[in-house]
Scaffold this active site. Structure first.
Site, mmCIF file in Angstrom:
data_model
loop_
_atom_site.group_PDB
_atom_site.id
_atom_site.type_symbol
_atom_site.label_atom_id
_atom_site.label_comp_id
_atom_site.label_asym_id
_atom_site.label_seq_id
_atom_site.Cartn_x
_atom_site.Cartn_y
_atom_site.Cartn_z
ATOM 1 N N HIS A 109 -33.699 42.162 -45.319
ATOM 2 C CA HIS A 109 -34.796 41.817 -46.217
ATOM 3 C C HIS A 109 -34.550 42.492 -47.561
ATOM 4 O O HIS A 109 -34.273 43.686 -47.607
ATOM 5 C CB HIS A 109 -36.135 42.301 -45.655
ATOM 6 C CG HIS A 109 -36.481 41.730 -44.311
ATOM 7 N ND1 HIS A 109 -35.751 42.011 -43.175
ATOM 8 C CD2 HIS A 109 -37.490 40.902 -43.924
ATOM 9 C CE1 HIS A 109 -36.296 41.375 -42.151
ATOM 10 N NE2 HIS A 109 -37.344 40.693 -42.575
ATOM 11 N N LYS A 134 -30.976 36.585 -39.908
ATOM 12 C CA LYS A 134 -32.260 36.374 -40.583
ATOM 13 C C LYS A 134 -32.155 36.988 -41.978
ATOM 14 O O LYS A 134 -31.978 38.194 -42.117
ATOM 15 C CB LYS A 134 -33.405 37.020 -39.803
ATOM 16 C CG LYS A 134 -34.767 36.868 -40.480
ATOM 17 C CD LYS A 134 -35.833 37.695 -39.766
ATOM 18 C CE LYS A 134 -37.178 37.569 -40.487
ATOM 19 N NZ LYS A 134 -38.188 38.511 -39.932
#
Length: 209
Positions: A109, A134
């Site tokens: 992230h 991800k």
């Protein structure tokens, strides 16, 4: 569209299960008390596949320990879940976590918007230790978002992409249409800025079919 609902306490499971999400994400970093007992209780309450996440503060969560502490917390919990989110900073512990019989959601992230070549390198790095990469970024412009959509469409599958922040929150519903494996939502208290309630996400998914 595979919808993940994030929860931060065992008491919410019965309510969440009524929405029949594809996965339930247990946000360990937002829970208090005996984490192993709580995850075990969640496992006993539902057959819905579980994702365990101990998100670091640097990547939008609350966990502030080092990699070894992360492993000591997550290791005993892995047996009760189906997928464990492993940030790149903890990747040295991925083989141990995977040995518990779970899949690895390899995550990164960032509050930046990487270029498409940079996204490709991040994808490759995450795949080096995980089953599903991800990548969550913060687009600054619509052009940034277009590039993220294009990258998602062209990337090797499976892949999960999403955005940080509320400005382009609609991307949470759009990215799965272009190949993102999951979209994350909540059932009461958002665990990330811009998350939709699962009711809203289901409505969007139905409208966009």
């Amino acid at each position: 569209m595979k919808i993940v609902v994030s929860v931060e306490n065992a008491a919410a499971i019965n309510e969440v299960a009524e929405y029949n999400p594809t996965f339930i994400e247990i946000r360990l970093d937002r829970m208090e008390g005996d984490l192993q007992d709580q995850v075990r209780a969640i496992r006993e309450k539902t057959d819905i596949p579980l994702i365990a996440t101990l998100r670091s503060r640097d990547e939008g969560g609350r966990f502030v320990g080092d990699a070894d502490l992360w492993a000591r917390i997550v290791g005993p919990i892995a047996r009760y879940v189906d997928i464990v989110d492993v940030e790149a900073r903890y990747r040295d512990h991925a083989p141990f976590i995977k040995s518990q019989g779970v899949q690895i959601l390899a995550s990164l992230h960032t509050n930046e918007m990487p270029t498409v070549p940079e996204l490709g390198r991040i994808d490759e790095m995450l795949r080096s230790y995980g089953d599903i990469p991800k990548i969550v970024v913060r687009p600054k412009t619509r052009e940034d978002l277009f590039e993220l959509v294009l990258f998602t469409h062209q990337a090797q599958k499976p892949i999960c992409t999403s955005i940080m922040g509320a400005e382009f929150r609609y991307a949470r519903a759009i990215l799965p249409l272009f190949g993102s494996e999951f979209t994350f939502s909540h059932a009461g208290a958002p665990t990330a800025e811009g998350q939709y309630h699962i009711r809203e996400m289901r409505q969007l998914a139905d409208l966009l079919k």
